[in-house]
Design an enzyme around this catalytic site. Structure first.
Site, PDB file in Angstrom:
ATOM      1  N   GLU A   1       0.855  -1.182   0.000  1.00  0.00           N
ATOM      2  CA  GLU A   1       0.000   0.000   0.000  1.00  0.00           C
ATOM      3  C   GLU A   1       0.898   1.242   0.000  1.00  0.00           C
ATOM      4  OE1 GLU A   1      -2.832   0.304   3.196  1.00  0.00           O
ATOM      5  OE2 GLU A   1      -3.762   2.066   2.324  1.00  0.00           O
TER       6      GLU A   1
ATOM      7  N   GLY B   1       3.513   2.454  10.811  1.00  0.00           N
ATOM      8  CA  GLY B   1       3.235   1.665  12.016  1.00  0.00           C
ATOM      9  C   GLY B   1       3.032   0.185  11.733  1.00  0.00           C
ATOM     10  N   ALA B   2       2.164  -0.114  10.785  1.00  0.00           N
ATOM     11  CA  ALA B   2       1.834  -1.507  10.506  1.00  0.00           C
ATOM     12  C   ALA B   2       1.003  -1.559   9.231  1.00  0.00           C
ATOM     13  CB  ALA B   2       1.027  -2.107  11.659  1.00  0.00           C
ATOM     14  N   MET B   3       0.769  -2.780   8.733  1.00  0.00           N
ATOM     15  CA  MET B   3       0.016  -2.922   7.486  1.00  0.00           C
ATOM     16  C   MET B   3      -0.923  -4.111   7.569  1.00  0.00           C
ATOM     17  SD  MET B   3      -0.633  -1.815   4.461  1.00  0.00           S
ATOM     18  CE  MET B   3      -1.917  -2.638   3.525  1.00  0.00           C
TER      19      MET B   3
ATOM     20  N   ASN C   1      -2.320  -6.279   5.582  1.00  0.00           N
ATOM     21  CA  ASN C   1      -2.399  -7.322   4.542  1.00  0.00           C
ATOM     22  C   ASN C   1      -3.290  -8.475   4.992  1.00  0.00           C
ATOM     23  OD1 ASN C   1      -0.049  -5.931   3.365  1.00  0.00           O
ATOM     24  ND2 ASN C   1       1.012  -6.872   5.092  1.00  0.00           N
TER      25      ASN C   1
ATOM     26  N   HIS D   1      -6.324  -1.766  15.365  1.00  0.00           N
ATOM     27  CA  HIS D   1      -6.564  -1.052  14.102  1.00  0.00           C
ATOM     28  C   HIS D   1      -6.383  -1.982  12.894  1.00  0.00           C
ATOM     29  CE1 HIS D   1      -6.455   2.628  11.510  1.00  0.00           C
ATOM     30  NE2 HIS D   1      -5.700   1.836  10.759  1.00  0.00           N
ATOM     31  N   GLU D   2      -5.252  -2.669  12.846  1.00  0.00           N
ATOM     32  CA  GLU D   2      -4.999  -3.530  11.677  1.00  0.00           C
ATOM     33  C   GLU D   2      -6.006  -4.674  11.636  1.00  0.00           C
ATOM     34  OE1 GLU D   2      -3.175  -1.997   9.760  1.00  0.00           O
ATOM     35  OE2 GLU D   2      -2.164  -0.722  11.225  1.00  0.00           O
TER      36      GLU D   2
ATOM     37  N   GLU E   1      -9.738   4.346   6.408  1.00  0.00           N
ATOM     38  CA  GLU E   1      -8.877   4.801   7.506  1.00  0.00           C
ATOM     39  C   GLU E   1      -9.634   5.584   8.574  1.00  0.00           C
ATOM     40  OE1 GLU E   1      -6.316   3.404   8.015  1.00  0.00           O
ATOM     41  OE2 GLU E   1      -5.584   2.685   6.077  1.00  0.00           O
TER      42      GLU E   1
HETATM   43  N1  B3K Z   1      -2.909   1.047   5.688  1.00  0.00           N
HETATM   44  C1  B3K Z   1      -1.603   1.187   6.275  1.00  0.00           C
HETATM   45  C2  B3K Z   1      -0.887   2.425   5.868  1.00  0.00           C
HETATM   46  C3  B3K Z   1      -0.223   2.342   4.553  1.00  0.00           C
HETATM   47  C4  B3K Z   1       0.628   3.578   4.300  1.00  0.00           C
HETATM   48  C5  B3K Z   1       1.184   3.615   2.934  1.00  0.00           C
HETATM   49  N2  B3K Z   1       2.106   4.705   2.741  1.00  0.00           N
HETATM   50  C6  B3K Z   1      -1.654   1.121   7.761  1.00  0.00           C
HETATM   51  C7  B3K Z   1      -2.947   1.475   8.382  1.00  0.00           C
HETATM   52  O1  B3K Z   1      -3.463   2.557   8.271  1.00  0.00           O
HETATM   53  O2  B3K Z   1      -3.513   0.607   8.986  1.00  0.00           O
HETATM   54 ZN    ZN Z   2      -5.391   1.925   8.795  1.00  0.00          ZN
END
Ligand code: B3K
Ligand code: ZN
Length: 874
Positions: free
Chosen positions: A124, A264-266, A268, A300-301, A323
């Site tokens: 992302e 912070g985190a992703m 996926n 959050h993730e 978001e």
């Molecule tokens: N969705 C990712 C953030 C991605 C940032 C890309 N530059 C983390 C989050 O908001 O949960």
């Molecule tokens: Zn997010």
């Protein structure tokens, strides 16, 4: 960008077009190698457009090895400017593309890269195009099968999205694993990880009785710092079932912690990749805030699995769809588990100190932006935090029940789709029956609205009239503003502190007033005395207030408002009135004085044994320089710093016994547990230490040396830093000796060193860049040292000789080529400077011009530098 013809091109929200082709499924095969990884992608591609058209795939930093269509080598293609354009295609076909990449050289940490010895990915927003040529846009949803081949000894764990379906050994010391993700997803949710890790295993039984395997992967030796992250994940899974009725879908949920990560985190699908900062913690290495941060980010993730993954964004302009909503959900999660009031206060502090500044700066944008050059620049406080405020306002307008009905409609209608913010609001509107057409303006209008409040009390008629006018100042990118639909939650207090009933036309009315016009008046009846108006309970809207309060009124609010947030906010107003006067006095060269009324208020509070400790900690914590700056049209950095320092020191010396007594009482009662009462005790102790440092510095040293928890040690170090006590050096030396082997723990030390506002700050920061624990390649380290200096050491960053700006300029030039995303985040304090004096602005313009002239200026910095220059030179 010296060559103007090569300028990056902006994309506009209004230009959205559905894709000409879609990809139904893709099968990926990775043969992992540090410098030459081979990727074979076999996709089923189907034309959507009526007319025959070329297939235009995105791709960056790839070496193309071969293309075939329906098993035949295909020649009809051209490569141009980040695109692979393929012609002569049937309506439905199998496309096979072989590419080669160099993960080791990838220091931008986008696409496939190496974090230490491990391979990992970040896709992302537009990182998948660095893995293979693809329709790298969120509205192309495909199912993925991923086969990973790698050396077995070096990479025993080979992970990807979905469920593991097969594995085997190969002759040459290699092995392979295949994964299949049954849920169609956009490419930005793809993930791959390969490496050798310690693994914490657990499981979770869902409300419908399914058992989910939970796996948490960390660098070897870190298993003793994983317990809290796993516990938080289980809390999050339970909470989402209970509050939102949403259950996890796959049979396995994996989290991998890596040291090199841009954010912070992703989220996926089924395989979250985390910055180790948001996973690793135990009491020795992490503070309570770290623990709370981990709980929030893990939540959050996880929550993204429904709000983001199952229902995703049609295009990146809609980012706040996932978001803003997911931040709202994680805020609610933290508030349900911990202290609602303290969470709300912290969120509002963040908005006021940074999001409002974004609105006033050169990168201002609505929560749904209209124009983007580099998408990564729009993962902003506006999209995330203001986005969450917009969702919170919907929640306030509809109530929990109405809001959850809207969520249900949203999920029922759009599961498995890529949708827009309008789709979300429509679902809320249809489920609740409430007209939200005007409310939608929050999505298209940028800027912070200002509410002007006027009141009149008529003793004879026993009527209280309240007039609220709204106005949103023009922002850098949007001149004209319209009236918004704003929920304003109020309370009227009688002089004895009791709450007065709200009555209009002989009927009792809700405390949430709905402001929809430029100006509106409410007439409340049966009000027997001149009331005190409490505005914006729970911060019911992300706005600023223009309203005159007397100190007496504010004291009444601080002591009696029903809403805890409103009590804290009353205190902020009281302090800010004094700050404004004090800054003017400093500017006039006069001496400062702290009023008796303020000292008395703090005295009474510090002696109030009934008050919630977490709230008291927040009440005693004076606004940061950034928060104070928000209240000024012209910002005088030095005067604000001087006034704030004076306030804290004078208060400390006026009430030494009170602060010491409170600090000692907290220390004694602390059971060092993570129970919220104990967290509150420690944050109150931390707040007191800031004052105690001026009267009894030896107690600060004792708090550091005698305490086993990082929370207390850090609180003591921060107090020592701000009051600049003699014992500071010994504490900082001790910390460095204990932790220099661990970069993550050293980040706290770098951050405090960089915000230490004593003479010679810049030279110390420059020297620390040579520290063995520091690395310019690691985003966490850079943010701790350089980011803290620029954001939290205003006196030295904004030094009048321009040295702070020159330093940041140098760092940005290095990061521009190495890691543009990190550079682009770091530039913020240099461009959000329109309220500064002319001399400083001229020095900043100089630095921005140097950057603008760079031959290889990244898109990320180009966008911010250009906008920054435009605003400063206007
Ligand atoms: N969705 C990712 C953030 C991605 C940032 C890309 N530059 C983390 C989050 O908001 O949960
Ligand atoms: Zn997010």
């Amino acid at each position: 960008m010296a060559d103007s013809s090569a300028q990056p091109i902006a994309k506009y929200r209004s230009d959205y077009q559905a894709p000409d082709y879609t990809i139904e499924n893709v099968s990926l095969e990775f043969d992992l190698d540090a410098t030459a990884t081979k990727v074979v992608a076999v996709s089923t591609v189907v034309r959507q457009a009526k007319e025959i058209s070329d297939l235009v795939l995105d791709g960056e930093k790839l070496e193309l090895l071969s293309i075939s269509v329906n098993q035949q080598a295909h020649q009809a293609y051209k490569l141009s400017d980040g695109q692979l354009i393929i012609s002569d295609l049937p309506e439905r076909f199998e496309l096979k593309i072989e590419t080669q990449l160099n993960p080791k050289e990838n220091k931008a940490f986008e696409g496939l890269y190496q974090s230490g010895e491990a391979f990992c990915t970040q896709c992302e927003a537009e990182g998948f195009r660095r893995i293979t040529y693809f329709l790298d846009r969120p509205d192309v949803l495909a199912t993925y099968t991923t086969k990973i081949i790698a050396d077995k000894a070096q990479y025993p764990f080979l992970l990807s999205n979905g469920n593991k379906v097969d594995q085997g050994d190969l002759a040459n010391g290699k092995h392979w694993v295949s994964w299949q993700d049954p849920f169609p997803k956009p490419s930005y949710l793809f993930a791959l990880v390969a490496g050798d890790f310690d693994l914490l295993e657990d499981s979770f039984v869902t409300q419908s009785g399914r058992t989910i395997a939970l796996e948490l992967f960390v660098d070897k030796g870190n298993l003793d710092r994983t317990e809290h992250a796993m516990a938080s994940l289980k809390e999050a899974m339970r909470w989402d079932e209970q509050r939102f009725g949403l259950e996890y879908d796959l049979d396995i949920y994996m989290i991998v912690a890596v040291d090199f990560f841009n954010m912070g985190a992703m989220e996926n699908k089924g395989l979250n990749v985390f910055n180790s900062k948001y996973v690793l913690a135990n009491k020795q290495s992490a503070t309570d805030n770290d623990f709370l941060g981990i709980e929030a980010v893990i939540g959050h993730e996880y929550f993204h699995n429904w709000t983001g993954n199952r229902i995703t964004c049609r295009d990146w302009f809609q980012l706040s769809l996932k978001e803003g909503l997911t931040v709202f959900r994680d805020q609610e999660f933290s508030s349900d588990l911990g202290s609602r009031a303290v969470n709300r206060i912290k969120n509002v502090r963040l908005l006021r100190s940074h999001q409002f500044a974004e609105d006033a700066g050169p990168m201002a944008h609505p929560i749904r932006p209209d124009k983007v050059i580099e998408m990564n620049n729009f993962y902003t406080l506006t999209v995330y935090e203001k986005g969450a405020e917009v969702i919170r306002m919907l929640h306030t307008l509809l109530g929990e029940q109405g809001f959850q009905a809207g969520m249900k409609t949203y999920v029922d209608r759009h599961d498995g789709q890529a949708v827009t913010c309008d789709d979300f609001v429509n679902a809320m509107q249809d489920a609740s029956g409430k007209d939200l057409s005007l409310f939608k303006r929050w999505y298209s209008q940028s800027g912070t609205p200002v509410l002007k409040v006027q009141t009149h009390y008529d003793q004879n008629k026993q009527q209280f009239s309240l007039t609220i006018a709204q106005h949103t100042p023009a922002t850098a990118e949007q001149e004209d503003k319209q009236a918004l639909h704003i929920p304003v939650s109020i309370e009227l207090l009688a002089s004895d502190g009791s709450s007065l009933a709200l009555q209009v036309n002989e009927e009792s009315v809700s405390s949430v007033l709905e402001l929809t016009e430029t100006e509106q008046t409410w007439l409340f009846e049966g009000i027997g005395e001149q009331p005190t108006l409490v505005m914006l309970q729970e911060f019911s809207a992300p706005v600023k207030l223009e309203m005159d309060y007397s100190s007496e009124q504010l004291l009444l609010i601080i002591n009696n408002a029903s809403n805890t947030f409103a009590r804290w906010d009353g205190m902020q107003k009281l302090v800010s009135i004094w700050m404004k006067q004090a800054v003017a006095q400093v500017q006039a060269g006069n001496n400062l004085q702290l009023e008796e009324a303020i000292v008395n208020t703090f005295k009474l509070l510090s002696e109030d044994s009934a008050i919630d400790k977490g709230l008291l900690a927040e009440l005693l914590t004076i606004s940061s320089e950034n928060e104070i700056a928000d209240g000024f049209a012209d910002v005088d950095i030095d005067a604000i710093a001087q006034a704030r320092d004076f306030f804290i020191r004078s208060l400390a010396l006026a009430l030494p016994e009170q602060f010491v007594a409170l600090e000692q009482a907290c220390a004694k009662a602390d059971k060092q547990s993570l129970a919220h009462e104990d967290i509150n005790l420690r944050s109150l102790r931390a707040a007191c230490l800031q004052y105690v440092a001026y009267s009894q510095p030896e107690l600060v040293a004792a708090a550091y040396f005698d305490s086993p928890t990082m929370t207390n040690k850090l609180a003591a170090m921060s107090a020592a830093n701000n009051a600049d006590i003699e014992q500071r050096a010994a504490m900082f030396r001790d910390y460095e000796q204990n932790w220099q082997h661990d970069g993550l723990v050293m980040d706290k030390w770098f951050a405090l060193e960089a915000s230490y506002a004593k003479e010679g700050s810049l030279a110390r920061v420059q020297a620390l860049a040579e520290h063995p624990s520091f690395s310019m390649e690691n985003p966490n380290r850079v943010r701790s040292l350089v980011g803290s200096f620029a954001n939290n050491n205003a006196r030295h960053f904004h030094a009048k000789d321009g040295s702070g700006y020159r330093y940041l300029g140098e760092i940005l030039r290095v990061l521009n080529t190495q890691n543009p995303q990190v550079a682009s985040r770091l530039i913020t304090p240099l461009i959000q400077t329109v309220k500064l004096d002319a001399e400083r602005k001229a020095l900043i313009v100089e630095q921005l011009q140097v950057l603008a002239e760079l031959e290889d200026l990244s898109k990320d910095l180009f966008e911010k530098v250009t906008n920054g220059l435009q605003q400063l030179q206007a």
